[in-house]
Motif scaffolding. Structure first.
Motif, PDB file in Angstrom:
ATOM      1  N   PRO A  98     -27.435  30.223  42.956  1.00  0.00           N
ATOM      2  CA  PRO A  98     -26.197  30.264  42.172  1.00  0.00           C
ATOM      3  C   PRO A  98     -25.232  31.255  42.838  1.00  0.00           C
ATOM      4  CG  PRO A  98     -28.144  30.684  40.795  1.00  0.00           C
ATOM      5  CD  PRO A  98     -28.595  30.734  42.217  1.00  0.00           C
ATOM      6  N   GLU A  99     -23.944  31.023  42.669  1.00  0.00           N
ATOM      7  CA  GLU A  99     -22.974  31.915  43.315  1.00  0.00           C
ATOM      8  C   GLU A  99     -23.037  33.301  42.673  1.00  0.00           C
ATOM      9  OE1 GLU A  99     -19.138  30.047  43.513  1.00  0.00           O
ATOM     10  OE2 GLU A  99     -18.209  31.875  44.304  1.00  0.00           O
ATOM     11  N   GLN A 100     -23.088  34.313  43.525  1.00  0.00           N
ATOM     12  CA  GLN A 100     -23.181  35.671  42.995  1.00  0.00           C
ATOM     13  C   GLN A 100     -21.826  36.180  42.503  1.00  0.00           C
ATOM     14  OE1 GLN A 100     -25.728  36.977  45.945  1.00  0.00           O
ATOM     15  NE2 GLN A 100     -27.314  37.602  44.488  1.00  0.00           N
ATOM     16  N   ASP A 101     -21.854  37.155  41.607  1.00  0.00           N
ATOM     17  CA  ASP A 101     -20.639  37.750  41.044  1.00  0.00           C
ATOM     18  C   ASP A 101     -19.735  36.713  40.405  1.00  0.00           C
ATOM     19  OD1 ASP A 101     -21.414  40.289  41.942  1.00  0.00           O
ATOM     20  OD2 ASP A 101     -20.663  39.803  43.947  1.00  0.00           O
ATOM     21  N   LYS A 102     -20.341  35.685  39.873  1.00  0.00           N
ATOM     22  CA  LYS A 102     -19.570  34.642  39.226  1.00  0.00           C
ATOM     23  C   LYS A 102     -20.415  34.043  38.122  1.00  0.00           C
ATOM     24  CE  LYS A 102     -16.756  30.718  39.945  1.00  0.00           C
ATOM     25  NZ  LYS A 102     -16.143  29.718  40.712  1.00  0.00           N
ATOM     26  N   LEU A 103     -19.771  33.483  37.110  1.00  0.00           N
ATOM     27  CA  LEU A 103     -20.554  32.873  36.038  1.00  0.00           C
ATOM     28  C   LEU A 103     -20.998  31.460  36.440  1.00  0.00           C
ATOM     29  CD1 LEU A 103     -21.751  32.854  33.199  1.00  0.00           C
ATOM     30  CD2 LEU A 103     -19.503  32.198  32.315  1.00  0.00           C
ATOM     31  N   ASN A 104     -22.301  31.267  36.466  1.00  0.00           N
ATOM     32  CA  ASN A 104     -22.886  29.944  36.699  1.00  0.00           C
ATOM     33  C   ASN A 104     -23.494  29.482  35.381  1.00  0.00           C
ATOM     34  OD1 ASN A 104     -23.070  29.710  39.935  1.00  0.00           O
ATOM     35  ND2 ASN A 104     -23.448  31.822  39.309  1.00  0.00           N
ATOM     36  N   ILE A 105     -23.111  28.313  34.932  1.00  0.00           N
ATOM     37  CA  ILE A 105     -23.659  27.814  33.675  1.00  0.00           C
ATOM     38  C   ILE A 105     -24.526  26.596  33.963  1.00  0.00           C
ATOM     39  CG2 ILE A 105     -23.136  26.914  31.380  1.00  0.00           C
ATOM     40  CD1 ILE A 105     -20.450  28.363  31.513  1.00  0.00           C
ATOM     41  N   TRP A 106     -25.787  26.693  33.604  1.00  0.00           N
ATOM     42  CA  TRP A 106     -26.701  25.575  33.834  1.00  0.00           C
ATOM     43  C   TRP A 106     -27.101  24.975  32.501  1.00  0.00           C
ATOM     44  CZ3 TRP A 106     -30.700  26.864  38.289  1.00  0.00           C
ATOM     45  CH2 TRP A 106     -29.982  27.139  39.451  1.00  0.00           C
ATOM     46  N   LEU A 107     -26.690  23.727  32.288  1.00  0.00           N
ATOM     47  CA  LEU A 107     -27.089  22.992  31.086  1.00  0.00           C
ATOM     48  C   LEU A 107     -28.429  22.335  31.360  1.00  0.00           C
ATOM     49  CD1 LEU A 107     -23.762  21.139  30.268  1.00  0.00           C
ATOM     50  CD2 LEU A 107     -24.830  22.914  28.886  1.00  0.00           C
ATOM     51  N   ILE A 108     -29.393  22.601  30.499  1.00  0.00           N
ATOM     52  CA  ILE A 108     -30.714  22.023  30.708  1.00  0.00           C
ATOM     53  C   ILE A 108     -30.938  20.942  29.650  1.00  0.00           C
ATOM     54  CG2 ILE A 108     -33.162  22.539  31.024  1.00  0.00           C
ATOM     55  CD1 ILE A 108     -31.306  24.088  32.952  1.00  0.00           C
ATOM     56  N   THR A 109     -31.077  19.697  30.124  1.00  0.00           N
ATOM     57  CA  THR A 109     -31.230  18.572  29.204  1.00  0.00           C
ATOM     58  C   THR A 109     -32.579  17.888  29.425  1.00  0.00           C
ATOM     59  OG1 THR A 109     -30.110  17.159  30.802  1.00  0.00           O
ATOM     60  CG2 THR A 109     -28.754  18.072  29.079  1.00  0.00           C
ATOM     61  N   GLY A 110     -32.933  17.035  28.499  1.00  0.00           N
ATOM     62  CA  GLY A 110     -34.184  16.289  28.648  1.00  0.00           C
ATOM     63  C   GLY A 110     -34.762  15.963  27.290  1.00  0.00           C
ATOM     64  N   ILE A 211     -20.127  20.456  24.000  1.00  0.00           N
ATOM     65  CA  ILE A 211     -20.541  21.644  24.760  1.00  0.00           C
ATOM     66  C   ILE A 211     -19.713  21.749  26.040  1.00  0.00           C
ATOM     67  CG2 ILE A 211     -22.449  22.617  26.122  1.00  0.00           C
ATOM     68  CD1 ILE A 211     -24.361  21.664  23.939  1.00  0.00           C
ATOM     69  N   ARG A 212     -19.522  20.621  26.696  1.00  0.00           N
ATOM     70  CA  ARG A 212     -18.711  20.610  27.919  1.00  0.00           C
ATOM     71  C   ARG A 212     -17.282  21.074  27.651  1.00  0.00           C
ATOM     72  NH1 ARG A 212     -19.800  19.224  33.476  1.00  0.00           N
ATOM     73  NH2 ARG A 212     -21.938  18.548  33.455  1.00  0.00           N
ATOM     74  N   LYS A 213     -16.752  20.590  26.533  1.00  0.00           N
ATOM     75  CA  LYS A 213     -15.370  20.957  26.187  1.00  0.00           C
ATOM     76  C   LYS A 213     -15.246  22.457  26.005  1.00  0.00           C
ATOM     77  CE  LYS A 213     -13.137  17.095  24.060  1.00  0.00           C
ATOM     78  NZ  LYS A 213     -13.412  16.353  22.838  1.00  0.00           N
ATOM     79  N   VAL A 214     -16.212  23.028  25.298  1.00  0.00           N
ATOM     80  CA  VAL A 214     -16.208  24.476  25.069  1.00  0.00           C
ATOM     81  C   VAL A 214     -16.262  25.214  26.409  1.00  0.00           C
ATOM     82  CG1 VAL A 214     -17.623  26.393  24.211  1.00  0.00           C
ATOM     83  CG2 VAL A 214     -17.148  24.449  22.737  1.00  0.00           C
ATOM     84  N   ILE A 224     -20.701  24.819  37.119  1.00  0.00           N
ATOM     85  CA  ILE A 224     -21.541  24.158  36.122  1.00  0.00           C
ATOM     86  C   ILE A 224     -22.555  23.231  36.779  1.00  0.00           C
ATOM     87  CG2 ILE A 224     -21.555  22.636  34.113  1.00  0.00           C
ATOM     88  CD1 ILE A 224     -18.605  23.577  33.722  1.00  0.00           C
ATOM     89  N   GLU A 225     -23.785  23.378  36.352  1.00  0.00           N
ATOM     90  CA  GLU A 225     -24.834  22.448  36.769  1.00  0.00           C
ATOM     91  C   GLU A 225     -25.380  21.796  35.517  1.00  0.00           C
ATOM     92  OE1 GLU A 225     -26.707  21.918  39.713  1.00  0.00           O
ATOM     93  OE2 GLU A 225     -25.957  23.478  41.053  1.00  0.00           O
ATOM     94  N   SER A 226     -25.746  20.540  35.627  1.00  0.00           N
ATOM     95  CA  SER A 226     -26.375  19.867  34.504  1.00  0.00           C
ATOM     96  C   SER A 226     -27.697  19.293  34.998  1.00  0.00           C
ATOM     97  CB  SER A 226     -25.433  18.764  34.013  1.00  0.00           C
ATOM     98  OG  SER A 226     -26.025  18.068  32.968  1.00  0.00           O
TER      99      SER A 226
END
Ligand code: GDP
Length: 305
Positions: A98-110, A211-214, A224-226
């Protein structure tokens, strides 16, 4: 590699032993290729990837004689190529980065039971170990036990969990809270647990959409990773679930769980070929350490040697 080799043990033994018995010293002939085709299908490689492997082998056979050793070496090459293609097409890094010093958001689905919560715990642990600041959002507010389960994993992984204790909580509200917290703390990796109700595709789509909209509104600059969690032991059935998710979740990759003890490890090839999704991580056990960034090289070696 050892762990993966053990994990894929059943798949490998079924495949390799029969392959060796069929080919003998070789060279590979049409009859043996037909046997390979059957073995691949048995290992849940799926029709598309199997056809591709068989055709590529046949083309090579027309060029040169393939004794057993060369046939296996060439099979490894084909396997790697299939697994790597989605990474190349999506320009996805191969390692956990993930990129450092940055917000990475990982959505975990299943779907429920695939290993989502466990994977979040393992990912948080991996993140912490790799010097990322992590946070978990417990946005599977549908199942009563889910929040408690995520919290238990948060404790194990030394990672704070943002949850809303209220009843009928809106998952998008939990994600909003979690992003606020992540932004104020300078979190680098925010892992979001989501509900896995496939029975109702419309609901799922609406929920993930919200969730994506938010995220788009509150954290427009975040990476963003999904990631879709797939249970390898389900073989082709897992793939069908995955297809349903690809329609609703804008996926960027897959986490393949329960590779330990499964004889259906070949499903990794079906996922790569049919869904064109990079397999980012593999789970091979229930413990916190039992998750690894995916390596096509390791996978091919563990499967075929
Ligand atoms: P969720 O419903 O998708 O959140 O699934 P859970 O994370 O609760 O996992 C369901 C079950 O699968 C649990 O018993 C986990 O211990 C187990 N599990 C998860 N990942 C793995 C794995 O890689 N290997 C094995 N053997 N079990 C796993």
């Amino acid at each position: 590699l050892k762990q993966l080799r053990r994990g894929l043990g059943k798949t490998r033994r079924n495949f390799l032993n029969q392959l060796k018995a069929t080919v003998g010293k070789g060279p590979l002939n049409e009859e043996a290729v037909m046997e390979i085709e059957a073995l691949l299908l048995q290992a849940d490689v799926g029709i598309e990837a199997t056809d591709y492997i068989v055709e590529t082998l046949q083309a090579k056979m027309r060029e040169e004689a393939l004794p057993l050793e060369s046939a296996i070496a060439y099979l490894k090459e084909i396997v790697r190529e299939i697994l790597e293609r989605p990474f190349q097409e999506k320009n996805t890094p191969i390692t956990f980065a993930p990129e450092q010093d940055k917000l990475n958001i990982w959505l975990i689905t299943g779907v429920n039971g695939a290993g989502k919560t466990t994977t979040i715990g393992k990912l948080a642990h991996l993140g912490q170990k790799s010097d990322y600041t992590c946070l978990i959002a417990a946005a599977d507010t549908f199942r009563a036990a889910a929040v408690e389960q995520v919290k238990a994993w948060g404790d194990r992984a030394n990672t704070e969990v943002v949850a809303n204790p209220g009843k009928n909580t809106d998952p998008a509200a939990v994600v909003y809270d979690a992003i606020s917290k992540a932004q104020s703390k300078g979190t680098e990796l925010l892992l979001v647990d989501t509900a896995g109700r496939l029975q109702n595709k419309k609901n799922l789509m609406e929920e993930l959409g919200k969730i994506r909209k938010v995220i788009d509104k509150k954290a427009p600059d975040a990476n963003i990773e999904s990631l879709l969690v797939i249970d390898a032991s389900l073989g082709q059935n897992g793939l069908r679930q995955a297809e349903a998710f690809t329609e609703v979740a804008r996926l960027s990759g897959v986490v393949l769980t329960k590779l330990d003890g499964s004889s259906k490890g070949g499903v990794a090839l079906a996922i790569s070929k049919q869904l064109n999704l990079p397999i980012r991580f593999i789970g091979a056990g229930e413990g916190i350490e039992d998750l690894r960034p995916f390596s096509s090289y390791e996978f091919a070696e563990a499967l075929l040697s």
